[in-house]
Write an enzyme that holds these catalytic residues in place. Structure first.
Site, PDB file in Angstrom:
ATOM      1  N   TRP A 177      -6.810  -3.856  15.289  1.00 48.60           N
ATOM      2  CA  TRP A 177      -5.868  -3.774  14.167  1.00 48.60           C
ATOM      3  C   TRP A 177      -4.402  -3.866  14.588  1.00 48.60           C
ATOM      4  CZ3 TRP A 177      -9.846  -0.443  15.386  1.00 48.60           C
ATOM      5  CH2 TRP A 177     -10.995  -0.558  14.601  1.00 48.60           C
ATOM      6  N   ASP A 178      -4.125  -4.172  15.850  1.00 46.30           N
ATOM      7  CA  ASP A 178      -2.745  -4.201  16.348  1.00 46.30           C
ATOM      8  C   ASP A 178      -2.091  -2.825  16.205  1.00 46.30           C
ATOM      9  OD1 ASP A 178      -0.362  -5.146  17.387  1.00 46.30           O
ATOM     10  OD2 ASP A 178       0.351  -5.945  15.473  1.00 46.30           O
ATOM     11  N   MET A 179      -2.828  -1.779  16.531  1.00 46.16           N
ATOM     12  CA  MET A 179      -2.301  -0.426  16.454  1.00 46.16           C
ATOM     13  C   MET A 179      -1.716   0.002  17.808  1.00 46.16           C
ATOM     14  SD  MET A 179      -2.432   0.647  13.423  1.00 46.16           S
ATOM     15  CE  MET A 179      -3.160   0.138  11.860  1.00 46.16           C
ATOM     16  N   LYS A 222       1.197   4.294  14.830  1.00 46.80           N
ATOM     17  CA  LYS A 222       1.195   3.487  13.613  1.00 46.80           C
ATOM     18  C   LYS A 222       0.243   4.045  12.569  1.00 46.80           C
ATOM     19  CE  LYS A 222       2.423  -1.050  15.563  1.00 46.80           C
ATOM     20  NZ  LYS A 222       1.996  -2.460  15.704  1.00 46.80           N
ATOM     21  N   ASN A 242      -0.279  -2.648  10.280  1.00 48.39           N
ATOM     22  CA  ASN A 242       0.282  -2.689  11.631  1.00 48.39           C
ATOM     23  C   ASN A 242       1.805  -2.596  11.633  1.00 48.39           C
ATOM     24  OD1 ASN A 242       0.678  -5.308  10.627  1.00 48.39           O
ATOM     25  ND2 ASN A 242       0.530  -6.220  12.655  1.00 48.39           N
TER      26      ASN A 242
END
Length: 779
Positions: free
Chosen positions: A459-461, A488, A580
């Site tokens: 999740w692009d965390m 995030k 994100n």
């Protein structure tokens, strides 16, 4: 008669749209109300054409049903009630006008004409207006409370920075964004005035990438401010007057493949081994967007040629793949123990052949490599031999580091391996280190500990924020070296920075499954007991300016895949919430170590993530520019990803406001004391409306011993001051451009306290671009 026909056609068009959309929504498993409303609009349209007074009764019935339905769904929340009933009430008011009622009336036997009675419709309209008026006086979202005012903690601020100085991005190596100055305080901050304004001359260009942003926090050393601009100019200003002392242009050029064109700050260093008065005894190190680090003389801005290669360190060395514009440092390195420790940003989702996320320490005087920590090969930290390369696409750190030189550790927030949304073929080391905070030995680069906050991140965390260090003093007098890590996801992790073990507990909870067949999800994910993570979205949370775009958002909500936090990306598209963009991002949080309290700006925006098979991705356009939003190509991977905020047809968020808050936390107890809406729609709408909705923002806060928190960041262009005890706003100043940077404060030689913010706008959130540095002080 013409008015009746036009009104009837309008009702018919609205009815058809609502019936069609309402049927679709029901098929998807959603609310029946929109179909009902559409049918009532159509019935009203027919009755109007027939000039029947019953049209008023039908619309009155719709108002009553809509009111009951809206209150049942969202209670007395004005910003939720408005879109549900606004259009219906406005049309009800129109139906009450003489132009409508007169043709719907009758003629008496004596020939006198009477309009249709208004009472059947007037009463529901008045009830609805009364409910709306009452809802404006309620606030179901704000949490009110007070933080402790006594100084129960320590005065350990980190480093040896004098009270009136600001030597590092977060003022000291601890990154607290806290100043022990109190000349400006809660009682007099209302009198703060702008005293100087400087324009850098570095403005966003037509050929710039979308995310060209001013995110810089100036440093203040002696009588000088040091800052950088998006296109990598280093500038020195007089701290009292704001007048320019010198300017250096790194000539980093333009590259459409850069995902970010920004510079968050420079690094200051005083060389005690060089005699006073010699060149480069005081230095400023400037990171650039073409992967260089340049040493400058802090006195005049000239290049210090004794450093690295004639004053320039080339950060692309050791990379197996080195596509231009894919790798650079957007954040300043930390200077500690004779070393510069630096990471780098690797573009999200461009290619499977990108640079490494290696963390490196260089000799601060010569630029020689001392150690390197590559998360793909974490056990070997001795300098990379000639001819060898670092691990391709390993998790990188694009944010700011913190340092405790007493413990001999540097604390590094790590991101994910790109491609972010594809977890196939990740190594054991990637799975261990991505989306975590790692503590490394300052002298050797060896791993001391790691604490991961997302497992198998799809999740692009990234851990986006500089960790904040402070010494927690417990009621029994015990002092624990602590670290605060905002994420995030909205979790605040409070750890013992010696070991990485939790001080405030966190646990593992079940997470959704359902990844694409080639991938998998982690069955469990961590969550802190101290969290700003929002509750899962529901259909009733969908929003819009009108009933129609709210309906469109409800339809999209059911069309996308969504099972709550950590719903995996999918081919049909998934809702990612928190998105994100982050509940917290690079602006981090501010901590008062004396009162042991935290101030932050949680933001809530849902995003969408849709995987696109590589065969469906068109060739790259000649004028295509780098961006995190839209189609991310993931060259070499089986899927690209289409990403962006979850918006409705009118390009406003599909989820209901508030989208942004200010919040205060008692770190000793781990309790949230208050959480209050922050910001207006002044710069989000064609008209400068002052409605305090609670808007998104990106940037960081700053605290002072005077009990004042300063924050720009929100997408309305203001710098604001708050009473940190209760979160109430005390002062605001209009900015000439977006203030998506973190303010700072200092005193000058005459003991006058200044507050400074850079206002240059942020490309991704669409705030007004500029090039301003503004200083404020008391009269």
């Amino acid at each position: 008669m013409v008015v009746i026909v036009i009104t009837s056609v309008l009702f018919m068009l609205l009815g058809l749209a609502l019936v069609g959309g309402g049927l679709w929504l029901i098929i998807l498993g959603g609310s029946f109300f929109y179909l009902f409303a559409g049918a009532m609009f159509l019935i009203t349209a027919v009755l109007l054409l027939l000039r029947r007074a019953a049209a008023l009764w039908v619309h009155a019935a719709l108002i009553i049903v809509a009111l009951v339905w809206a209150i049942w769904e969202v209670g007395f929340d004005w910003w939720q009630l408005g879109p549900r009933g606004g259009l219906i009430i406005l049309l009800g008011l129109w139906l009450l006008t003489p132009w409508i009622r007169r043709p719907l009336g009758f003629q008496s036997p004596t020939g006198t004409s009477y309009g249709a009675s208004h009472w059947p419709l007037t009463i529901p309209v008045l009830i609805a207006i009364a409910v709306a008026s009452f809802s404006m006086t309620t606030d179901p979202h704000d949490l009110h409370g007070n933080l402790p005012t006594e100084a129960s903690g320590t005065t350990t601020f980190g480093g040896t920075v004098q009270d009136g100085e600001w030597h590092q991005y977060g003022r000291t190596p601890f990154g607290q964004r806290y100043s022990p100055l109190d000349q400006i305080n809660v009682s007099n901050v209302k009198d703060l005035k702008e005293v100087w304004r400087y324009q850098t001359g570095d403005v966003k260009r037509p050929d710039d990438v979308g995310e060209t942003t001013y995110q810089v926090t100036p440093l203040k050393v002696g009588d000088t401010l040091y800052l950088c601009t998006p296109h990598n100019w280093a500038i020195a200003l007089d701290a009292t007057t704001g007048k320019e002392k010198w300017k250096y242009d790194a000539n980093s050029g333009m590259n459409p493949d850069r995902q970010h064109q920004t510079c968050r700050g420079v690094t200051y260093y005083h060389d005690t081994a060089t005699a006073a008065g010699q060149p480069c005894v005081d230095r400023v190190y400037l990171p650039t967007s073409d992967a260089r680090l340049i040493a400058l003389d802090a006195l005049d801005g000239k290049v210090c040629t004794s450093f690295a290669d004639q004053g320039v360190l080339h950060l692309e060395q050791g990379m197996k793949y080195n596509p231009a514009g894919y790798y650079y440092s957007t954040s300043p390195p930390v200077a500690v123990a004779g070393k510069l420790i630096i990471g780098g940003a690797v573009n999200d989702n461009y290619s499977t052949h990108e640079q490494s996320g290696v963390i490196r320490a260089f000799d601060i005087n010569s630029g020689a490599l001392i150690w390197n920590w590559d998360s793909g090969n974490p056990d070997v930290t001795t300098p990379l031999p000639q001819g060898r390369t670092y691990t391709t696409n390993s998790p990188n750190s694009w944010s700011v580091f913190s340092v405790d030189d007493g413990l001999g550790m540097v604390y590094i927030p790590l991101g994910n391996q790109v491609p972010d949304q594809l977890g196939m073929n990740r190594s054991e080391n990637v799975e261990k280190f991505s989306s975590s905070i790692v503590a490394l030995d300052i002298n050797t680069g060896q791993l001391k500990w790691v604490q991961q906050f997302v497992h198998h991140d799809l999740w692009d965390m990234d851990v986006p924020a500089q960790p904040v260090l402070f010494d927690m003093k417990k009621p029994d007098g015990t002092v624990v070296p602590a670290l605060v890590g905002p994420t995030k996801q909205g979790d605040i992790y409070v750890l013992d920075r010696r070991t990485g073990e939790p001080i405030i507990p966190f646990k593992e909870i079940p997470a959704p499954s359902g990844a694409i067949p080639e991938d998998h999800t982690s069955p469990m994910q961590p969550i802190s007991d101290l969290t700003f993570s929002p509750p899962p979205l529901q259909e009733k949370d969908m929003w819009g300016v009108t009933l129609l775009d709210q309906l469109a958002c409800r339809i999209d909500f059911h069309r996308y895949k969504y099972e709550g936090r950590y719903t995996p990306p999918s081919l049909v598209g998934s809702i990612i919430y928190p998105g994100n963009f982050g509940t917290f991002n690079w602006g981090s949080v501010a901590v008062d170590p004396e009162r042991q309290i935290m101030f932050g700006m949680p933001t809530y925006l849902a995003f969408t993530s849709r995987l696109v098979p590589a065969s469906d991705i068109p060739p790259k356009g000649q004028d295509e520019k780098g961006s995190e939003q839209g189609l991310n190509r993931n060259d070499g991977a089986p899927y690209g990803v289409f990403m962006g905020p979850f918006l409705g047809p009118l390009k406003v968020p599909c989820q209901a406001p508030p989208w942004g808050y200010v919040a205060g936390v008692d770190l000793l107890t781990g309790k949230i004391a208050y959480k209050l809406k922050n910001g207006t729609v002044h710069d989000m709408t064609p008209l400068p409306l002052p409605f305090k909705v609670g808007v998104p923002g990106i940037g960081g806060p700053m605290l002072t011993k005077g009990g004042v928190a300063f924050l720009g960041a929100a997408v309305d262009n203001y710098l604001r001051a708050y009473d940190v005890t209760n979160g109430q706003q005390l002062w605001q100043a209009r900015l000439p451009a977006g203030g998506q940077a973190t303010p700072m404060t200092y005193t000058t030689s005459d003991n006058k306290q200044f507050v400074v913010i850079v206002a240059g706008g942020h490309g991704s959130v669409g705030t007004k671009a500029g090039d301003y540095v503004i200083g404020y002080a008391l009269p």
